[in-house]
Design a protein around this motif. Structure first.
Motif, mmCIF file in Angstrom:
data_model
loop_
_atom_site.group_PDB
_atom_site.id
_atom_site.type_symbol
_atom_site.label_atom_id
_atom_site.label_comp_id
_atom_site.label_asym_id
_atom_site.label_seq_id
_atom_site.Cartn_x
_atom_site.Cartn_y
_atom_site.Cartn_z
ATOM 1 N N SER A 1 0.837 -1.211 0.000
ATOM 2 C CA SER A 1 0.000 0.000 0.000
ATOM 3 C C SER A 1 0.866 1.253 0.000
ATOM 4 O O SER A 1 1.862 1.317 0.710
ATOM 5 N N ILE B 1 -0.202 3.949 1.256
ATOM 6 C CA ILE B 1 -0.676 4.738 2.405
ATOM 7 C C ILE B 1 -0.019 4.218 3.686
ATOM 8 O O ILE B 1 -0.240 3.073 4.085
ATOM 9 N N GLY C 1 -2.698 3.460 6.578
ATOM 10 C CA GLY C 1 -4.014 3.080 6.079
ATOM 11 C C GLY C 1 -4.472 1.716 6.567
ATOM 12 O O GLY C 1 -3.959 1.194 7.568
ATOM 13 N N ASN C 2 -5.408 1.160 5.833
ATOM 14 C CA ASN C 2 -6.003 -0.125 6.236
ATOM 15 C C ASN C 2 -5.001 -1.278 6.153
ATOM 16 O O ASN C 2 -4.975 -2.142 7.032
ATOM 17 N N LEU D 1 -7.132 -3.667 -2.377
ATOM 18 C CA LEU D 1 -7.694 -4.096 -3.661
ATOM 19 C C LEU D 1 -7.705 -2.888 -4.586
ATOM 20 O O LEU D 1 -8.303 -1.860 -4.258
ATOM 21 N N PHE E 1 -8.781 -2.105 -8.330
ATOM 22 C CA PHE E 1 -9.430 -2.593 -9.549
ATOM 23 C C PHE E 1 -9.381 -4.120 -9.646
ATOM 24 O O PHE E 1 -8.972 -4.685 -10.658
ATOM 25 N N TYR E 2 -9.765 -4.749 -8.550
ATOM 26 C CA TYR E 2 -9.944 -6.216 -8.490
ATOM 27 C C TYR E 2 -8.637 -7.007 -8.567
ATOM 28 O O TYR E 2 -8.641 -8.207 -8.835
ATOM 29 N N SER F 1 -7.515 -5.904 1.750
ATOM 30 C CA SER F 1 -8.768 -5.248 2.125
ATOM 31 C C SER F 1 -9.320 -4.487 0.939
ATOM 32 O O SER F 1 -8.593 -4.148 0.001
ATOM 33 N N ALA G 1 -13.909 -2.557 4.166
ATOM 34 C CA ALA G 1 -12.941 -1.939 5.093
ATOM 35 C C ALA G 1 -13.021 -0.420 5.053
ATOM 36 O O ALA G 1 -12.472 0.248 5.922
ATOM 37 N N GLY G 2 -13.699 0.123 4.046
ATOM 38 C CA GLY G 2 -13.855 1.572 3.942
ATOM 39 C C GLY G 2 -12.613 2.236 3.385
ATOM 40 O O GLY G 2 -11.756 1.602 2.787
ATOM 41 N N SER H 1 -9.022 4.528 3.642
ATOM 42 C CA SER H 1 -7.805 4.315 4.425
ATOM 43 C C SER H 1 -7.991 4.731 5.887
ATOM 44 O O SER H 1 -8.399 5.863 6.157
ATOM 45 N N GLY H 2 -7.717 3.812 6.784
ATOM 46 C CA GLY H 2 -7.820 4.092 8.227
ATOM 47 C C GLY H 2 -9.127 3.614 8.841
ATOM 48 O O GLY H 2 -9.216 3.405 10.054
HETATM 49 C C1 LIG Z 1 -6.497 3.094 -7.034
HETATM 50 C C2 LIG Z 1 -7.530 2.496 -6.130
HETATM 51 C C3 LIG Z 1 -8.313 1.472 -6.594
HETATM 52 C C4 LIG Z 1 -9.258 0.863 -5.755
HETATM 53 N N1 LIG Z 1 -10.035 -0.126 -6.258
HETATM 54 C C5 LIG Z 1 -10.960 -0.702 -5.448
HETATM 55 C C6 LIG Z 1 -11.817 -1.716 -5.957
HETATM 56 O O1 LIG Z 1 -11.746 -2.101 -7.118
HETATM 57 N N2 LIG Z 1 -12.737 -2.235 -5.123
HETATM 58 C C7 LIG Z 1 -12.852 -1.843 -3.799
HETATM 59 O O2 LIG Z 1 -13.696 -2.368 -3.086
HETATM 60 N N3 LIG Z 1 -12.025 -0.903 -3.294
HETATM 61 C C8 LIG Z 1 -11.103 -0.312 -4.081
HETATM 62 N N4 LIG Z 1 -10.267 0.653 -3.578
HETATM 63 C C9 LIG Z 1 -10.332 0.943 -2.128
HETATM 64 C C10 LIG Z 1 -9.229 0.260 -1.309
HETATM 65 O O3 LIG Z 1 -8.978 -1.072 -1.756
HETATM 66 C C11 LIG Z 1 -9.587 0.172 0.180
HETATM 67 O O4 LIG Z 1 -10.022 1.385 0.692
HETATM 68 C C12 LIG Z 1 -8.384 -0.335 0.978
HETATM 69 O O5 LIG Z 1 -8.837 -0.819 2.239
HETATM 70 C C13 LIG Z 1 -7.373 0.782 1.210
HETATM 71 O O6 LIG Z 1 -6.223 0.267 1.855
HETATM 72 P P1 LIG Z 1 -5.020 1.280 2.234
HETATM 73 O O7 LIG Z 1 -5.551 2.228 3.273
HETATM 74 O O8 LIG Z 1 -3.914 0.440 2.740
HETATM 75 O O9 LIG Z 1 -4.626 1.985 0.967
HETATM 76 C C14 LIG Z 1 -9.365 1.292 -4.399
HETATM 77 C C15 LIG Z 1 -8.567 2.353 -3.940
HETATM 78 C C16 LIG Z 1 -7.667 2.962 -4.792
HETATM 79 C C17 LIG Z 1 -6.828 4.116 -4.275
#
Ligand SMILES: Cc1cc2nc3c(=O)[nH]c(=O)nc-3n(C[C@H](O)[C@H](O)[C@H](O)COP(=O)(O)O)c2cc1C
Length: 191
Positions: free
Chosen positions: A11, A13, A16-17, A90, A92-93, A133, A166-167, A169-170
């Motif tokens: 990540s 971040i 973040g999560n 995650l 884009f899957y 997440s 998970a919402g 970040s954070g």
């Molecule tokens: C570039 C980008 C793409 C994402 N794509 C998805 C997605 O396809 N589906 C989803 O449910 N969340 C998506 N998210 C949300 C993150 O996966 C999710 O908030 C994650 O828990 C964030 O973790 P982090 O705080 O470590 O970055 C995306 C976020 C970003 C910035």
């Protein structure tokens, strides 16, 4: 003997999560006496954009990526530990591009003999774990697939902790029961 665990956080971040889940995991693993190292793939200094398919690793004896940058010792460390944990949001899957920068260079940790149809890897027998997440409840099963198949292909045991909804970040900190799950996962891998 203490379990040696290498965690690669993909990540970008810092708090973040993914970082939160990793920290809970580490807490659990250390309770079991594990020796844990965390590497943040998003902040390593790279000399290439991921694996450049030079195939030079296939021509040397060692299981080593020939690109001399900060990912090189991380790849080497993968061959030394008992468990490799990859953590990613995650995107884009699939996993983050930052994680893939390191993951694709795991090509250097295999030796293929395509004529004989054989493959050797020092990864065999290790544990390969995934922590991931997502904002929504769609796509984590898809993300998990390449990790599970890689583990199977390499003779590694696969385990995962997938956190949907998970919402942002954070916000994973607000989800009931996840801290306990991540701690338990850390204890399981750390034992
Ligand atoms: C570039 C980008 C793409 C994402 N794509 C998805 C997605 O396809 N589906 C989803 O449910 N969340 C998506 N998210 C949300 C993150 O996966 C999710 O908030 C994650 O828990 C964030 O973790 P982090 O705080 O470590 O970055 C995306 C976020 C970003 C910035």
């Amino acid at each position: 003997m203490a379990k040696r665990i290498l965690i690669i956080n993909g990540s970008p971040i810092k708090n973040g999560n993914t970082a939160t889940l990793v920290n809970w995991f580490v807490e659990g693993a250390r309770l079991k006496g594990a020796d844990v190292e965390i590497v943040n793939a998003a902040f390593l200094k790279y000399r290439s954009n991921g694996c450049i398919s030079c195939r030079k690793c296939q021509k040397i004896k060692e299981y080593l990526c020939v690109i001399k940058d900060e990912a090189q010792p991380v790849l080497q460390k993968m061959t030394e530990v008992d468990a490799i944990v990859m953590a990613t949001p995650l995107y884009f899957y699939g996993p983050s591009a930052q994680l893939k920068l390191v993951m694709d260079r795991m090509f250097s940790l295999y030796k293929w003999d395509n004529k004989a149809g054989t493959m050797k890897t020092p990864l065999k027998g290790k544990t390969f774990a995934l922590i991931a997440s997502a904002f929504e409840d769609v796509g984590l099963d898809n993300l998990e697939k390449p990790f599970a198949i890689t583990a199977d292909y390499s003779g590694m045991k696969f385990k995962s902790l997938l956190v949907a909804n998970a919402g942002e970040s954070g916000e994973v900190k607000k989800l009931a029961g996840i801290k306990e799950k991540a701690l338990a996962f850390g204890k399981q891998v750390g034992t």
